[in-house]
Write a protein that holds these residues in place. Structure first.
Motif, PDB file in Angstrom:
ATOM      1  N   PHE A 119       0.108   1.032 -16.336  1.00 24.41           N
ATOM      2  CA  PHE A 119       0.353  -0.379 -16.648  1.00 24.41           C
ATOM      3  C   PHE A 119       0.216  -1.188 -15.361  1.00 24.41           C
ATOM      4  O   PHE A 119       0.852  -0.868 -14.351  1.00 24.41           O
ATOM      5  CB  PHE A 119       1.754  -0.570 -17.239  1.00 24.41           C
ATOM      6  CG  PHE A 119       2.021   0.277 -18.449  1.00 24.41           C
ATOM      7  CD1 PHE A 119       1.582  -0.122 -19.699  1.00 24.41           C
ATOM      8  CD2 PHE A 119       2.709   1.482 -18.339  1.00 24.41           C
ATOM      9  CE1 PHE A 119       1.820   0.664 -20.818  1.00 24.41           C
ATOM     10  CE2 PHE A 119       2.959   2.268 -19.445  1.00 24.41           C
ATOM     11  CZ  PHE A 119       2.507   1.856 -20.694  1.00 24.41           C
ATOM     12  N   ASN A 120      -0.603  -2.222 -15.400  1.00 25.51           N
ATOM     13  CA  ASN A 120      -0.749  -3.130 -14.264  1.00 25.51           C
ATOM     14  C   ASN A 120       0.167  -4.325 -14.485  1.00 25.51           C
ATOM     15  O   ASN A 120      -0.067  -5.141 -15.382  1.00 25.51           O
ATOM     16  CB  ASN A 120      -2.203  -3.564 -14.114  1.00 25.51           C
ATOM     17  CG  ASN A 120      -3.095  -2.407 -13.703  1.00 25.51           C
ATOM     18  OD1 ASN A 120      -2.836  -1.750 -12.691  1.00 25.51           O
ATOM     19  ND2 ASN A 120      -4.138  -2.144 -14.478  1.00 25.51           N
ATOM     20  N   GLY A 130       5.746  -9.830  -6.723  1.00 27.24           N
ATOM     21  CA  GLY A 130       4.651  -8.962  -6.347  1.00 27.24           C
ATOM     22  C   GLY A 130       3.881  -8.401  -7.514  1.00 27.24           C
ATOM     23  O   GLY A 130       3.997  -8.854  -8.660  1.00 27.24           O
ATOM     24  N   GLN A 131       3.061  -7.384  -7.213  1.00 30.32           N
ATOM     25  CA  GLN A 131       2.222  -6.714  -8.204  1.00 30.32           C
ATOM     26  C   GLN A 131       2.459  -5.211  -8.127  1.00 30.32           C
ATOM     27  O   GLN A 131       2.745  -4.668  -7.062  1.00 30.32           O
ATOM     28  CB  GLN A 131       0.744  -7.015  -7.946  1.00 30.32           C
ATOM     29  CG  GLN A 131       0.378  -8.490  -8.078  1.00 30.32           C
ATOM     30  CD  GLN A 131      -1.087  -8.753  -7.779  1.00 30.32           C
ATOM     31  OE1 GLN A 131      -1.729  -7.994  -7.063  1.00 30.32           O
ATOM     32  NE2 GLN A 131      -1.613  -9.829  -8.332  1.00 30.32           N
ATOM     33  N   LEU A 132       2.320  -4.549  -9.269  1.00 25.98           N
ATOM     34  CA  LEU A 132       2.644  -3.130  -9.335  1.00 25.98           C
ATOM     35  C   LEU A 132       1.739  -2.420 -10.326  1.00 25.98           C
ATOM     36  O   LEU A 132       1.503  -2.914 -11.422  1.00 25.98           O
ATOM     37  CB  LEU A 132       4.114  -2.946  -9.767  1.00 25.98           C
ATOM     38  CG  LEU A 132       4.615  -1.509  -9.907  1.00 25.98           C
ATOM     39  CD1 LEU A 132       4.789  -0.870  -8.536  1.00 25.98           C
ATOM     40  CD2 LEU A 132       5.918  -1.469 -10.686  1.00 25.98           C
ATOM     41  N   GLU A 133       1.242  -1.254  -9.908  1.00 27.56           N
ATOM     42  CA  GLU A 133       0.628  -0.332 -10.863  1.00 27.56           C
ATOM     43  C   GLU A 133       1.688   0.702 -11.208  1.00 27.56           C
ATOM     44  O   GLU A 133       2.151   1.439 -10.344  1.00 27.56           O
ATOM     45  CB  GLU A 133      -0.597   0.351 -10.267  1.00 27.56           C
ATOM     46  CG  GLU A 133      -1.285   1.303 -11.243  1.00 27.56           C
ATOM     47  CD  GLU A 133      -2.522   1.956 -10.667  1.00 27.56           C
ATOM     48  OE1 GLU A 133      -2.528   3.193 -10.537  1.00 27.56           O
ATOM     49  OE2 GLU A 133      -3.472   1.213 -10.337  1.00 27.56           O
ATOM     50  N   ASN A 190       0.818  -1.223   0.000  1.00 22.52           N
ATOM     51  CA  ASN A 190       0.000   0.000   0.000  1.00 22.52           C
ATOM     52  C   ASN A 190       0.850   1.271   0.000  1.00 22.52           C
ATOM     53  O   ASN A 190       0.488   2.269   0.624  1.00 22.52           O
ATOM     54  CB  ASN A 190      -0.955   0.001   1.198  1.00 22.52           C
ATOM     55  CG  ASN A 190      -1.877  -1.209   1.197  1.00 22.52           C
ATOM     56  OD1 ASN A 190      -2.580  -1.467   0.214  1.00 22.52           O
ATOM     57  ND2 ASN A 190      -1.853  -1.965   2.285  1.00 22.52           N
ATOM     58  N   GLU A 191       1.945   1.237  -0.723  1.00 22.50           N
ATOM     59  CA  GLU A 191       2.853   2.388  -0.797  1.00 22.50           C
ATOM     60  C   GLU A 191       2.940   2.897  -2.232  1.00 22.50           C
ATOM     61  O   GLU A 191       2.831   2.123  -3.188  1.00 22.50           O
ATOM     62  CB  GLU A 191       4.248   2.000  -0.294  1.00 22.50           C
ATOM     63  CG  GLU A 191       5.263   3.135  -0.329  1.00 22.50           C
ATOM     64  CD  GLU A 191       6.647   2.698   0.140  1.00 22.50           C
ATOM     65  OE1 GLU A 191       7.197   3.363   1.030  1.00 22.50           O
ATOM     66  OE2 GLU A 191       7.177   1.692  -0.395  1.00 22.50           O
ATOM     67  N   THR A 192       3.145   4.194  -2.382  1.00 19.91           N
ATOM     68  CA  THR A 192       3.394   4.816  -3.680  1.00 19.91           C
ATOM     69  C   THR A 192       4.738   5.531  -3.643  1.00 19.91           C
ATOM     70  O   THR A 192       5.015   6.283  -2.703  1.00 19.91           O
ATOM     71  CB  THR A 192       2.293   5.835  -4.038  1.00 19.91           C
ATOM     72  OG1 THR A 192       1.050   5.143  -4.204  1.00 19.91           O
ATOM     73  CG2 THR A 192       2.631   6.559  -5.334  1.00 19.91           C
ATOM     74  N   ILE A 209       3.243   2.145  -7.749  1.00 19.03           N
ATOM     75  CA  ILE A 209       2.109   2.068  -6.829  1.00 19.03           C
ATOM     76  C   ILE A 209       1.838   0.602  -6.496  1.00 19.03           C
ATOM     77  O   ILE A 209       1.555  -0.211  -7.385  1.00 19.03           O
ATOM     78  CB  ILE A 209       0.855   2.706  -7.454  1.00 19.03           C
ATOM     79  CG1 ILE A 209       1.150   4.148  -7.882  1.00 19.03           C
ATOM     80  CG2 ILE A 209      -0.317   2.664  -6.469  1.00 19.03           C
ATOM     81  CD1 ILE A 209       0.061   4.759  -8.745  1.00 19.03           C
ATOM     82  N   ASN A 210       1.930   0.293  -5.213  1.00 22.49           N
ATOM     83  CA  ASN A 210       1.643  -1.065  -4.756  1.00 22.49           C
ATOM     84  C   ASN A 210       0.332  -1.039  -3.967  1.00 22.49           C
ATOM     85  O   ASN A 210       0.290  -0.522  -2.850  1.00 22.49           O
ATOM     86  CB  ASN A 210       2.783  -1.590  -3.884  1.00 22.49           C
ATOM     87  CG  ASN A 210       2.562  -3.029  -3.447  1.00 22.49           C
ATOM     88  OD1 ASN A 210       1.587  -3.668  -3.834  1.00 22.49           O
ATOM     89  ND2 ASN A 210       3.467  -3.543  -2.629  1.00 22.49           N
ATOM     90  N   LYS A 211      -0.726  -1.578  -4.537  1.00 26.09           N
ATOM     91  CA  LYS A 211      -2.035  -1.583  -3.885  1.00 26.09           C
ATOM     92  C   LYS A 211      -2.301  -2.881  -3.135  1.00 26.09           C
ATOM     93  O   LYS A 211      -3.387  -3.055  -2.573  1.00 26.09           O
ATOM     94  CB  LYS A 211      -3.138  -1.352  -4.929  1.00 26.09           C
ATOM     95  CG  LYS A 211      -3.079   0.022  -5.591  1.00 26.09           C
ATOM     96  CD  LYS A 211      -4.216   0.206  -6.582  1.00 26.09           C
ATOM     97  CE  LYS A 211      -4.200   1.608  -7.188  1.00 26.09           C
ATOM     98  NZ  LYS A 211      -5.301   1.798  -8.169  1.00 26.09           N
ATOM     99  N   SER A 212      -1.347  -3.790  -3.126  1.00 30.13           N
ATOM    100  CA  SER A 212      -1.551  -5.087  -2.488  1.00 30.13           C
ATOM    101  C   SER A 212      -1.081  -5.054  -1.029  1.00 30.13           C
ATOM    102  O   SER A 212      -0.482  -4.076  -0.571  1.00 30.13           O
ATOM    103  CB  SER A 212      -0.799  -6.179  -3.247  1.00 30.13           C
ATOM    104  OG  SER A 212       0.593  -6.120  -2.963  1.00 30.13           O
ATOM    105  N   SER A 213      -1.329  -6.150  -0.329  1.00 27.75           N
ATOM    106  CA  SER A 213      -0.929  -6.267   1.074  1.00 27.75           C
ATOM    107  C   SER A 213       0.460  -6.869   1.241  1.00 27.75           C
ATOM    108  O   SER A 213       0.916  -7.086   2.360  1.00 27.75           O
ATOM    109  CB  SER A 213      -1.958  -7.117   1.834  1.00 27.75           C
ATOM    110  OG  SER A 213      -2.063  -8.410   1.244  1.00 27.75           O
ATOM    111  N   GLU A 214       1.143  -7.141   0.127  1.00 30.25           N
ATOM    112  CA  GLU A 214       2.496  -7.702   0.151  1.00 30.25           C
ATOM    113  C   GLU A 214       3.454  -6.754  -0.555  1.00 30.25           C
ATOM    114  O   GLU A 214       3.057  -6.026  -1.472  1.00 30.25           O
ATOM    115  CB  GLU A 214       2.525  -9.066  -0.554  1.00 30.25           C
ATOM    116  CG  GLU A 214       1.649 -10.119   0.082  1.00 30.25           C
ATOM    117  CD  GLU A 214       2.132 -10.519   1.463  1.00 30.25           C
ATOM    118  OE1 GLU A 214       3.363 -10.434   1.699  1.00 30.25           O
ATOM    119  OE2 GLU A 214       1.280 -10.906   2.292  1.00 30.25           O
TER     120      GLU A 214
END
Length: 344
Positions: free
Chosen positions: A295-296, A284-287, A265-267, A314-319
């Motif tokens: 780009f997702n 992980g996952q990244l916006e 949950n950090e940008t 932008i990380n919208k995940s919990s990891e």
């Protein structure tokens, strides 16, 4: 700046006369080669999804034996430069390379510098000047200019890695070529560097004679360092650079490499800079926002951003998300061309 005269403003006879004598008037094109305030990049913001690449790469393994390919690679080409030019940015070439079980990609050496970031698979290796470097997920392996290297695979599943080369620049300089060689005798397993995570004891230390004392940077160690830094630093970007442990300088001369951790949950808002950048998700996952483009990205996806772009991670995940970055900063700094600007 006032509008300059156009080529169409000149008499056809005059232009033909110039052309016949291999001459070109500068003023009609001056603003193209020297635009006001910032460059006009050909590099486009773009991403490549691993889920799209992998099946085509596996099919390439079925269509073309390694003996007919030498290196079985799909190039990640940026349409802004023309797909036929096989470049991600003006300096950086990217390729996804496949090695199947029991295959051997023969020894050669070439003038462009290269690195390999391991994307998927185990039990393959790269031998560089006799140092056998195991290839595990996230590891960074250097194959610098002029050093003999080859790839082998002792496992049972395909291995895929991301090639990053300064081929576009070396090719532009008309200095690009390759030389074939024989299988190298292994003189060092390369499983554990005497430098650990890249730290060098100063007492009684003698500098290595070669320019690349560390050829393999294990991801396990880089990830641990990022996690340690995150525990000690509650806010702000967590980023580590891959450096030459002898000198503290970038591990290669033209392209720079680093790894970034984006907490859950950090940008991270990156400062616009003069160097184009490549982003590859290790975990992980990244916006990824590049200017007005979004780009997702998931694990093993890759993207690039042009110079002076506003980039948000932008990380919208919990990891946490871990990202490998390649950029053109080292060569620009050597030429006093590198700069960083404030965000709009």
């Amino acid at each position: 700046m006032e509008q300059l005269a156009r080529l169409e403003d000149l008499p056809t006879r005059y232009v033909a006369d110039l052309t016949q004598k291999n001459l070109v008037p500068l003023w009609p094109s001056l603003r193209n080669v020297l635009p006001p305030l910032k460059p006009i990049p050909h590099t486009q913001a773009i991403s490549w999804k691993f889920k799209d690449i992998k099946p085509l790469l596996i099919e390439a393994g079925e269509l073309t034996p390694i003996e007919k390919a030498e290196r079985r690679v799909l190039v990640l080409a940026n349409p802004g430069h023309g797909l036929e030019n096989m470049r991600a940015t003006s300096v950086i070439y990217l390729g996804m390379q496949l090695l199947l079980p029991k295959e051997w990609a023969p020894a050669h050496r070439h003038t462009p510098n290269a690195v390999r970031l391991i994307v998927e698979g185990e039990k393959a290796y790269t031998t560089v000047e006799g140092e056998k470097c195991p290839m595990s997920h996230g590891d960074l392996i250097l194959t610098p200019s002029g050093l003999w290297h080859e790839h082998g695979h002792d496992g049972d599943e395909p291995v895929i890695w991301l090639d990053v080369l300064d081929l576009p620049l070396v090719y532009y300089m008309e200095a690009s070529y390759v030389e074939g060689g024989e299988c190298q005798p292994v003189t060092n397993t390369g499983t554990k560097s005497r430098y650990g995570k890249g730290l060098v004891p100063t007492q009684h230390h003698i500098r290595a004679k070669n320019n690349y004392p560390m050829l393999r940077y294990p991801w396990a160690e880089a990830k641990q360092l990022l996690n340690d830094l995150a525990e000690a630093q509650s806010q702000g970007p967590i980023q580590v650079a891959y450096v030459n442990p002898e000198t503290g300088e970038d591990c290669q001369k033209i392209i720079g490499y680093s790894a970034v951790m984006v907490r859950a949950n950090e940008t991270i808002q990156m400062s616009p800079c003069s160097a184009a950048q490549v982003f590859h998700v290790i975990e992980g996952q990244l916006e990824l926002q590049i200017g007005t483009d979004t780009f997702n990205l998931e694990k093993a996806d890759t993207a690039c951003a042009p110079c002076f772009a506003q980039v948000d991670l932008i990380n919208k995940s919990s990891e946490p998300c871990f990202i490998f970055i390649a950029d053109e900063a080292p060569i620009q700094k050597k030429l006093d061309l590198y700069s960083v600007r404030e965000r709009n």
